[in-house]
Design an enzyme around this catalytic site. Structure first.
Site, PDB file in Angstrom:
ATOM      1  N   HIS A  21       0.842  -1.202   0.000  1.00 56.29           N
ATOM      2  CA  HIS A  21       0.000   0.000   0.000  1.00 56.29           C
ATOM      3  C   HIS A  21       0.871   1.243   0.000  1.00 56.29           C
ATOM      4  O   HIS A  21       1.926   1.251   0.617  1.00 56.29           O
ATOM      5  CB  HIS A  21      -0.927   0.007   1.226  1.00 56.29           C
ATOM      6  N   ASP A  30      -7.865  -5.559  -0.099  1.00 55.45           N
ATOM      7  CA  ASP A  30      -8.320  -6.451  -1.162  1.00 55.45           C
ATOM      8  C   ASP A  30      -7.887  -7.905  -0.963  1.00 55.45           C
ATOM      9  O   ASP A  30      -8.248  -8.771  -1.754  1.00 55.45           O
ATOM     10  CB  ASP A  30      -7.782  -5.957  -2.524  1.00 55.45           C
TER      11      ASP A  30
HETATM   12  N1  CMC Z   1       4.297  -7.643  -4.650  1.00 52.53           N
HETATM   13  C1  CMC Z   1       5.642  -7.591  -4.801  1.00 52.53           C
HETATM   14  N2  CMC Z   1       6.372  -6.467  -4.690  1.00 52.53           N
HETATM   15  C2  CMC Z   1       5.707  -5.338  -4.410  1.00 52.53           C
HETATM   16  C3  CMC Z   1       4.315  -5.299  -4.239  1.00 52.53           C
HETATM   17  C4  CMC Z   1       3.599  -6.532  -4.369  1.00 52.53           C
HETATM   18  N3  CMC Z   1       2.269  -6.570  -4.216  1.00 52.53           N
HETATM   19  N4  CMC Z   1       3.925  -4.040  -3.962  1.00 52.53           N
HETATM   20  C5  CMC Z   1       5.047  -3.295  -3.973  1.00 52.53           C
HETATM   21  N5  CMC Z   1       6.134  -4.067  -4.236  1.00 52.53           N
HETATM   22  C6  CMC Z   1       7.544  -3.633  -4.276  1.00 52.53           C
HETATM   23  C7  CMC Z   1       7.858  -2.866  -5.535  1.00 52.53           C
HETATM   24  O1  CMC Z   1       8.298  -3.721  -6.553  1.00 52.53           O
HETATM   25  C8  CMC Z   1       8.926  -1.913  -5.053  1.00 52.53           C
HETATM   26  O2  CMC Z   1      10.120  -2.643  -4.923  1.00 52.53           O
HETATM   27  P1  CMC Z   1      11.546  -1.935  -5.242  1.00 52.53           P
HETATM   28  O3  CMC Z   1      11.671  -0.836  -4.221  1.00 52.53           O
HETATM   29  O4  CMC Z   1      12.547  -3.020  -5.090  1.00 52.53           O
HETATM   30  O5  CMC Z   1      11.463  -1.395  -6.653  1.00 52.53           O
HETATM   31  C9  CMC Z   1       8.475  -1.553  -3.641  1.00 52.53           C
HETATM   32  O6  CMC Z   1       7.720  -2.707  -3.198  1.00 52.53           O
HETATM   33  C10 CMC Z   1       7.598  -0.313  -3.561  1.00 52.53           C
HETATM   34  O7  CMC Z   1       6.495  -0.460  -4.444  1.00 52.53           O
HETATM   35  P2  CMC Z   1       5.854   0.717  -5.289  1.00 52.53           P
HETATM   36  O8  CMC Z   1       5.222   0.147  -6.522  1.00 52.53           O
HETATM   37  O9  CMC Z   1       6.865   1.803  -5.488  1.00 52.53           O
HETATM   38  O10 CMC Z   1       4.735   1.236  -4.274  1.00 52.53           O
HETATM   39  P3  CMC Z   1       3.501   2.168  -4.625  1.00 52.53           P
HETATM   40  O11 CMC Z   1       3.173   2.888  -3.388  1.00 52.53           O
HETATM   41  O12 CMC Z   1       3.750   2.956  -5.865  1.00 52.53           O
HETATM   42  O13 CMC Z   1       2.327   1.113  -4.999  1.00 52.53           O
HETATM   43  C11 CMC Z   1       0.596  -0.467  -4.748  1.00 52.53           C
HETATM   44  C12 CMC Z   1       1.364   0.679  -4.105  1.00 52.53           C
HETATM   45  C13 CMC Z   1      -0.610  -0.782  -3.879  1.00 52.53           C
HETATM   46  C14 CMC Z   1       0.088  -0.055  -6.150  1.00 52.53           C
HETATM   47  C15 CMC Z   1       1.523  -1.705  -4.866  1.00 52.53           C
HETATM   48  O14 CMC Z   1       1.896  -2.137  -3.577  1.00 52.53           O
HETATM   49  C16 CMC Z   1       0.903  -2.856  -5.645  1.00 52.53           C
HETATM   50  O15 CMC Z   1       1.004  -2.893  -6.881  1.00 52.53           O
HETATM   51  N6  CMC Z   1       0.210  -3.826  -4.949  1.00 52.53           N
HETATM   52  C17 CMC Z   1      -0.505  -4.895  -5.623  1.00 52.53           C
HETATM   53  C18 CMC Z   1      -1.883  -4.387  -6.090  1.00 52.53           C
HETATM   54  C19 CMC Z   1      -2.830  -4.173  -4.935  1.00 52.53           C
HETATM   55  O16 CMC Z   1      -2.997  -4.996  -4.071  1.00 52.53           O
HETATM   56  N7  CMC Z   1      -3.537  -3.011  -4.964  1.00 52.53           N
HETATM   57  C20 CMC Z   1      -4.540  -2.652  -3.948  1.00 52.53           C
HETATM   58  C21 CMC Z   1      -4.112  -1.491  -3.099  1.00 52.53           C
HETATM   59  S1  CMC Z   1      -5.111  -1.246  -1.625  1.00 52.53           S
HETATM   60  C22 CMC Z   1      -6.710  -0.873  -2.113  1.00 52.53           C
HETATM   61  C23 CMC Z   1      -6.878   0.057  -3.215  1.00 52.53           C
HETATM   62  O17 CMC Z   1      -6.228   1.097  -3.310  1.00 52.53           O
HETATM   63  O18 CMC Z   1      -7.713  -0.228  -4.038  1.00 52.53           O
END
Ligand code: CMC
Length: 392
Positions: A270, A327
């Site tokens: 998140h 989720d």
């Molecule tokens: N699985 C594996 N690695 C992950 C994940 C994951 N679910 N989420 C983040 N990371 C890693 C990412 O690769 C990055 O690693 P590095 O620093 O080595 O490059 C690090 O963690 C930070 O991730 P980010 O993409 O920069 O984080 P963000 O704040 O931009 O994205 C997020 C947040 C929710 C989009 C992301 O965690 C994600 O894609 N999660 C999976 C989809 C998901 O469950 N979404 C629902 C979010 S909660 C409810 C809602 O908003 O609807």
């Protein structure tokens, strides 16, 4: 002109001053209008929480009764809207139908589109809140080829939704009170989450003075993506795949860690929560209770718990502070209620609706309201001589 701060993904950029939802990502605190979601989930139904979000205070008995009555007056869809459903392919995704039909509401209520007229806005709020479950349930009925079930206004909001989803003409449908309770809880924990992607979209579209239906339709589109609300569908599909693949959760954890793979654990991580997502805790507890009560043993729930355990003992997830989000477990409850996977994000939209509307009205009430118009850093070509087509 002048100095531009670049913040792609708006990681550190505040876009609004808001008094709707408080969120502390380190401590895992989430409050609507000052009330903790744990308390709201334990004591209120979704309509009471919607009133709180929309009007800023918990309602008195009389206020709540009036609000419920106002919503009951608007649950039907104009008969002409049925023809939209004939036009969509049978396998259309219900989120596509939801966004389209909500956008189309602006064609049926053309005299109620002025965002500056409080009376028009109030009726549009009632219409949206009342009609969204009907639009959603019709999209499901369409997908399975069953006749639409019209709203029954003696029922509560959640009861009515369940009967529109699952009743069939000529047969009595018994509404399970456990399903109603679980649905209320899920809608409450989804009801607002400050400046998330879809809410920011609603605000941004609304900032141009686009009408409420158009703004909410845009929010629905933003929610559909798998990184946002679409993650609930993507998560259960992932868990199913793991189950079919022999339940080897370690393999999927390794894949999520692999820099050469674009695979992520759905329902994990998140932008703001860095310790735990309080919504996920509430939902997991409710999963446990509901499944035991209904004597259901869902292999997906087992796999989800195992996956959580394996991921949380892995340094990749610990270092990046990645935890199950809202989720991750919600799909287990939806499945127990009998809601098909394609409808999961639609349920998220039904829950988020009062939050979207509250932000839209808050933005309009702000004396600092301006059109949202971010800047950019240009890194394209400098001036080039024009080449006639025969010389390119
Ligand atoms: N699985 C594996 N690695 C992950 C994940 C994951 N679910 N989420 C983040 N990371 C890693 C990412 O690769 C990055 O690693 P590095 O620093 O080595 O490059 C690090 O963690 C930070 O991730 P980010 O993409 O920069 O984080 P963000 O704040 O931009 O994205 C997020 C947040 C929710 C989009 C992301 O965690 C994600 O894609 N999660 C999976 C989809 C998901 O469950 N979404 C629902 C979010 S909660 C409810 C809602 O908003 O609807």
């Amino acid at each position: 002109t002048g100095y531009i701060t670049l913040d792609e993904g708006y990681v550190n950029t505040g876009s609004a001053v808001s008094d709707i939802t408080y969120l502390d990502g380190e401590k895992g605190i989430l409050r609507y209008r000052g009330y903790s979601i744990e308390e709201l989930a334990a004591n209120c139904d979704f309509i009471e929480v919607s009133y709180l979000l929309l009007y800023g205070e918990l309602p008195s008995n009389e206020q709540l009764a009036n609000f419920r009555a106002a919503l009951r007056r608007h649950t039907m869809l104009h008969e002409d809207m049925r023809s939209f459903y004939n036009g969509f392919p049978r396998d259309a995704h219900p989120m596509a139908i939801l966004g389209s039909v909500v956008g189309a509401l602006s064609t049926f209520y053309q005299d109620y589109l002025d965002p500056k007229d409080p009376h028009q806005v109030e009726i549009s709020i009632h219409r949206l809140m009342a009609k969204l479950p009907t639009i959603a349930a019709f999209s499901y009925k369409k997908s399975i080829g069953q006749p639409f079930i019209y709203p029954l206004n003696k029922l509560s909001y959640c009861e009515n939704f369940l009967q529109m989803m699952f009743a069939v003409p000529s047969e009595p449908y018994e509404i399970d009170p456990d399903f109603v309770e679980a649905l209320n809880l899920l809608l409450i924990v989804h009801a607002d989450h400050e400046q998330n992607c879809s809410t920011s979209t609603v605000r941004m579209v609304g900032s141009s003075d686009a009408n409420l239906f158009a703004s909410i339709s845009a929010g629905i589109s933003a929610l559909w993506g798998p990184l946002h609300g679409g993650a609930n569908q993507a998560c259960v599909e992932m868990l199913e795949k793991i189950r079919e693949d022999g339940g080897n959760v370690g393999k999927y954890v390794d894949m999520a860690k692999d820099r050469n793979s674009s695979f992520r654990l759905m329902g994990f991580g998140h932008r703001v929560y860095k310790n735990f997502d309080p919504r996920a805790k509430i939902i997991k507890k409710s999963c446990d209770i509901l499944l035991k009560k209904l004597k259901i043993s869902d292999p997906i729930f087992e796999i989800a718990q195992e996956l959580e355990e394996v991921a949380l003992s892995d340094s990749y997830f610990v270092e990046r502070k990645l935890y199950p989000n809202v989720d991750f477990y919600s799909g287990v409850i939806y499945r127990a209620i009998g809601i098909p996977v394609q409808m999961f994000t639609v349920l998220f939209a039904m829950g988020r609706l009062p939050g979207w509307i509250s932000h839209w009205t808050e933005m309009h009430a702000s004396k600092n309201k301006r059109i949202s118009r971010p800047r950019q850093v240009y890194d394209g070509q400098t001036h080039r001589e024009f080449l006639p087509i025969e010389k390119r």
